[in-house]
Design a protein around this motif. Structure first.
Motif, short mmCIF file in Angstrom:
data_model
loop_
_atom_site.label_atom_id
_atom_site.label_comp_id
_atom_site.label_asym_id
_atom_site.label_seq_id
_atom_site.Cartn_x
_atom_site.Cartn_y
_atom_site.Cartn_z
N MET A 166 8.14 -10.79 31.48
CA MET A 166 8.60 -9.56 30.85
C MET A 166 9.92 -9.79 30.13
O MET A 166 10.15 -9.26 29.06
CB MET A 166 8.74 -8.48 31.94
N LEU A 167 10.76 -10.62 30.74
CA LEU A 167 12.07 -10.86 30.14
C LEU A 167 12.00 -11.81 28.95
O LEU A 167 12.99 -11.97 28.24
CB LEU A 167 13.02 -11.42 31.20
N ASP A 168 10.84 -12.41 28.71
CA ASP A 168 10.70 -13.36 27.60
C ASP A 168 11.13 -12.74 26.27
O ASP A 168 11.89 -13.33 25.51
CB ASP A 168 9.25 -13.84 27.48
N ASN A 169 10.60 -11.54 26.03
CA ASN A 169 10.93 -10.84 24.79
C ASN A 169 12.44 -10.65 24.65
O ASN A 169 13.02 -10.86 23.60
CB ASN A 169 10.27 -9.46 24.75
N VAL A 170 13.06 -10.24 25.77
CA VAL A 170 14.49 -9.96 25.75
C VAL A 170 15.27 -11.24 25.50
O VAL A 170 16.19 -11.26 24.67
CB VAL A 170 14.93 -9.30 27.08
N ILE A 171 14.86 -12.30 26.18
CA ILE A 171 15.56 -13.58 26.00
C ILE A 171 15.41 -14.07 24.57
O ILE A 171 16.36 -14.50 23.94
CB ILE A 171 15.04 -14.63 27.02
N TYR A 172 14.21 -13.89 24.04
CA TYR A 172 13.96 -14.30 22.66
C TYR A 172 14.84 -13.51 21.68
O TYR A 172 15.40 -14.06 20.74
CB TYR A 172 12.47 -14.10 22.33
N ALA A 173 14.98 -12.21 21.93
CA ALA A 173 15.69 -11.34 20.99
C ALA A 173 17.19 -11.31 21.23
O ALA A 173 17.94 -10.80 20.41
CB ALA A 173 15.12 -9.92 21.08
N TRP A 174 17.61 -11.87 22.37
CA TRP A 174 19.01 -11.74 22.77
C TRP A 174 20.03 -12.15 21.71
O TRP A 174 20.96 -11.37 21.40
CB TRP A 174 19.23 -12.51 24.08
N PRO A 175 19.90 -13.33 21.10
CA PRO A 175 20.91 -13.70 20.08
C PRO A 175 20.99 -12.68 18.95
O PRO A 175 22.07 -12.36 18.48
CB PRO A 175 20.39 -15.05 19.55
N GLU A 176 19.83 -12.16 18.57
CA GLU A 176 19.84 -11.16 17.50
C GLU A 176 20.47 -9.85 17.96
O GLU A 176 21.13 -9.15 17.19
CB GLU A 176 18.42 -10.89 17.02
N LEU A 177 20.23 -9.54 19.23
CA LEU A 177 20.83 -8.32 19.78
C LEU A 177 22.36 -8.44 19.75
O LEU A 177 23.06 -7.51 19.36
CB LEU A 177 20.33 -8.09 21.22
N VAL A 178 22.84 -9.61 20.17
CA VAL A 178 24.29 -9.83 20.16
C VAL A 178 24.83 -9.72 18.74
O VAL A 178 25.84 -9.04 18.49
CB VAL A 178 24.63 -11.21 20.78
N GLN A 179 24.10 -10.34 17.81
CA GLN A 179 24.50 -10.26 16.41
C GLN A 179 24.54 -8.80 15.93
O GLN A 179 25.49 -8.37 15.26
CB GLN A 179 23.52 -11.08 15.56
N ALA A 180 23.52 -8.04 16.32
CA ALA A 180 23.44 -6.64 15.91
C ALA A 180 24.62 -5.84 16.47
O ALA A 180 25.20 -5.00 15.78
CB ALA A 180 22.12 -6.04 16.38
N LEU A 181 24.94 -6.13 17.71
CA LEU A 181 26.08 -5.43 18.33
C LEU A 181 27.38 -5.76 17.60
O LEU A 181 28.21 -4.88 17.36
CB LEU A 181 26.21 -5.82 19.81
N ILE A 182 27.53 -7.04 17.24
CA ILE A 182 28.74 -7.45 16.51
C ILE A 182 28.82 -6.68 15.20
O ILE A 182 29.87 -6.15 14.82
CB ILE A 182 28.74 -8.98 16.28
N GLU A 183 27.68 -6.56 14.52
CA GLU A 183 27.67 -5.83 13.24
C GLU A 183 28.04 -4.36 13.44
O GLU A 183 28.81 -3.78 12.67
CB GLU A 183 26.30 -5.94 12.58
N THR A 184 27.47 -3.78 14.48
CA THR A 184 27.77 -2.37 14.74
C THR A 184 29.28 -2.18 15.01
O THR A 184 29.90 -1.27 14.46
CB THR A 184 26.95 -1.86 15.95
N PHE A 185 29.83 -3.06 15.82
CA PHE A 185 31.26 -2.93 16.11
C PHE A 185 32.12 -3.21 14.89
O PHE A 185 33.15 -2.56 14.69
CB PHE A 185 31.65 -3.82 17.29
N TYR A 186 31.66 -4.11 14.08
CA TYR A 186 32.36 -4.38 12.82
C TYR A 186 32.42 -3.09 11.98
O TYR A 186 33.47 -2.73 11.46
CB TYR A 186 31.61 -5.49 12.07
N MET A 187 31.30 -2.39 11.91
CA MET A 187 31.27 -1.13 11.15
C MET A 187 32.22 -0.10 11.75
O MET A 187 32.96 0.57 11.04
CB MET A 187 29.84 -0.57 11.12
N LEU A 188 32.22 -0.03 13.07
CA LEU A 188 33.09 0.95 13.72
C LEU A 188 34.56 0.59 13.55
O LEU A 188 35.40 1.47 13.31
CB LEU A 188 32.77 1.04 15.22
N ILE A 189 34.85 -0.70 13.66
CA ILE A 189 36.25 -1.12 13.58
C ILE A 189 36.81 -0.88 12.18
O ILE A 189 38.00 -0.61 12.01
CB ILE A 189 36.38 -2.60 14.03
N LEU A 190 35.94 -0.93 11.18
CA LEU A 190 36.41 -0.57 9.84
C LEU A 190 36.50 0.94 9.66
O LEU A 190 37.46 1.46 9.12
CB LEU A 190 35.45 -1.15 8.78
#
Lengths: 221, 256
Positions: free
Chosen positions: A1-25
């Motif tokens: 079940m966690l396979d999907n999450v592990i697979y998507a994890w780097p992208e999730l981290v990237q997405a979070l960074i982008e979201t915070f980047y938007m907020l910080i601006l």
């Protein structure tokens, strides 16, 4: 079940960074421009300090105008302006332009309301001591309103975490984009679930921090 | 010291124009503790607030130490206000500043240097007996303490005049005593002229040497309270003066 999450994890981290980047601006710029704008709205209101009724009418109208755009429509409508400013309408930086434009009048309304709640008697007292208008704004209104302002920043941050997801619809990246790709196109409920948990944790953390700062700043009770 | 000549002030309200003060004239001498008494809506607070132009009168002139304040520029008026302290019914302290910083506020407005500020703040707080509360925030103080902080704040710039807008109307009777005592001491020790608005005859009797009675925006009678035989002519003044006697009489009967 966690396979999907592990697979998507780097992208999730990237997405979070982008979201915070938007907020910080977005948030600091909205606060930096929205605070004086809200203060001017407050000062030029009918029965307030500055008797500029026409100026207020126009400024109030402009604020209402921008506030009346649903966020997605604003994003699309100002694409030419965004292109002009950052050279592209895609990506997180481009997404922050409509976010900032939306956040400024939103925050200004908060400031106007918070300043209205400051006890007029304190302003009277400051006037009786010979304070000028700038001193009244700076030393009286902002001092008395500071916990309210901190609270407004918290609310706006949480709101714009949500708004940033709309950016994902039109190529802005971030957590919204991630949710569409994994949750909507691929039906990966587990990834969606993890994403939601992370968002809940972030909102709780924002609110907790905000409330903590408000309590520190507020000496009224 | 203070001369008010034919002061009129009308407010535009939802229910039409409200004549808060009509052709009121008053002369206050240096060293007076001058009372302005009347019921709610008599215009006494509005009249008081014309003395430092918190309310600018529609007509009439406000002469303080020989200067007509209504003719001053905004800048000159702000400067003049440094020498006119004011306290309020609801104290109007900055709640997010501690006692020390509240008293510091008018000194910062007057651009007093930091070292001198410290000296003056401590002097003023000592005078009202609250030096030990310097670091406390207003929310932690009693009503009487808050009002004494407000007095210290009003005195910080060494004013010649102190305007008091219902200073004892939101505190209990015991506290009223301590506030009035502080005001009297300020008047005697520092020679500051005090104008005090109240609806309580007790306050007038306790510290005022002169009183003007107001009703419906007009000054109906003035008395010098040092005179032996005061015979109030107007109904309102008779009521105010008599009210007191009746109360005292009742008390005697009860305890007899």
């Amino acid at each position: 079940m966690l396979d999907n999450v592990i697979y998507a994890w780097p992208e999730l981290v990237q997405a979070l960074i982008e979201t915070f980047y938007m907020l910080i601006l977005t948030i600091p710029i909205a606060v930096a421009i929205g605070t004086p704008l809200g203060t001017i709205l407050f000062l030029t209101r009918p029965d307030s300090f500055l008797k500029w009724p026409k100026f207020y009418l126009i400024l109030n109208g402009v604020v209402n105008l921008v506030r009346s755009f649903p966020f997605l429509i604003l994003m699309i409508a100002i694409i030419p302006f965004t292109r002009l400013l950052v050279g592209t309408a895609l990506g997180s930086t481009a997404a922050t332009i409509p976010m900032i434009i939306n956040a400024i009048p939103y925050f200004a309304r908060f400031i106007e309301q918070i300043l209205l709640d400051v006890n007029r008697g304190v302003v009277d007292a400051a006037e009786s001591m010979g304070a000028n208008k700038l001193q009244i704004v700076w030393k009286v209104l902002y001092t008395e309103a500071r916990s309210g302002i901190a609270n407004a920043i918290t609310i706006v941050t949480v709101s714009f975490l949500s708004y940033s997801t709309v950016a994902g619809l039109v190529g802005g990246g971030g957590i919204g984009d991630f949710a569409i790709r994994y949750g909507y196109y691929r039906y990966q409920t587990d990834v969606m679930f993890v994403t939601i948990i992370i968002m809940v944790l972030f909102v709780q953390a924002f609110q907790f921090t905000g409330n903590f700062i408000v309590r520190k700043l507020d000496k009224r009770l | 010291m203070i001369t008010l000549q034919n002061i009129s002030k009308t407010f535009d309200t939802a229910g039409g124009p409200l004549h808060a003060v009509s052709y009121a004239s008053l002369h206050i001498q240096q060293g007076d503790i001058y009372g302005l008494i009347g019921f709610s809506g008599a215009g006494k607070s509005t009249l008081l607030r014309t003395i430092n132009l918190l309310e600018r009168p529609d007509e009439g002139s406000v002469i303080v130490e020989g200067q007509d304040l209504t003719k001053l520029s905004v800048r000159e008026l702000r400067k003049k206000r440094l020498s006119i302290g004011m306290i309020f019914q609801h104290f109007n302290l900055l709640n997010n500043l501690n006692v020390y910083d509240n008293v510091s506020f008018p000194l910062e407005i007057a651009k007093v240097s930091k070292a001198e500020r410290k000296q003056r703040i401590e002097n003023c707080l000592e005078m009202v007996g609250l030096l030990d509360k310097a670091k406390a925030f207003p929310a932690k103080l009693s009503g009487g303490q808050k009002q004494r902080v407000a007095i210290a704040r009003a005195l910080a710039n060494n004013p010649k005049i102190l305007l008091c807008d219902e200073p004892t109307s939101s505190v209990d009777p015991q506290t009223t005593g301590s506030i009035l005592a502080a005001l009297q001491e300020i008047n005697r020790k520092l020679g500051i002229t005090i104008v005090i608005v109240t609806h309580e005859m007790n306050v007038i009797n306790a510290i005022c040497n002169k009183v003007a009675v107001m009703e419906q925006g007009q000054i109906v009678e003035k008395f010098d309270l040092r005179e032996k035989n005061i015979v109030p002519q107007s109904n309102i003044a008779q009521f105010l003066f008599k009210n007191e006697i009746v109360l005292a009489g009742e008390r005697e009967v009860q305890y007899a």
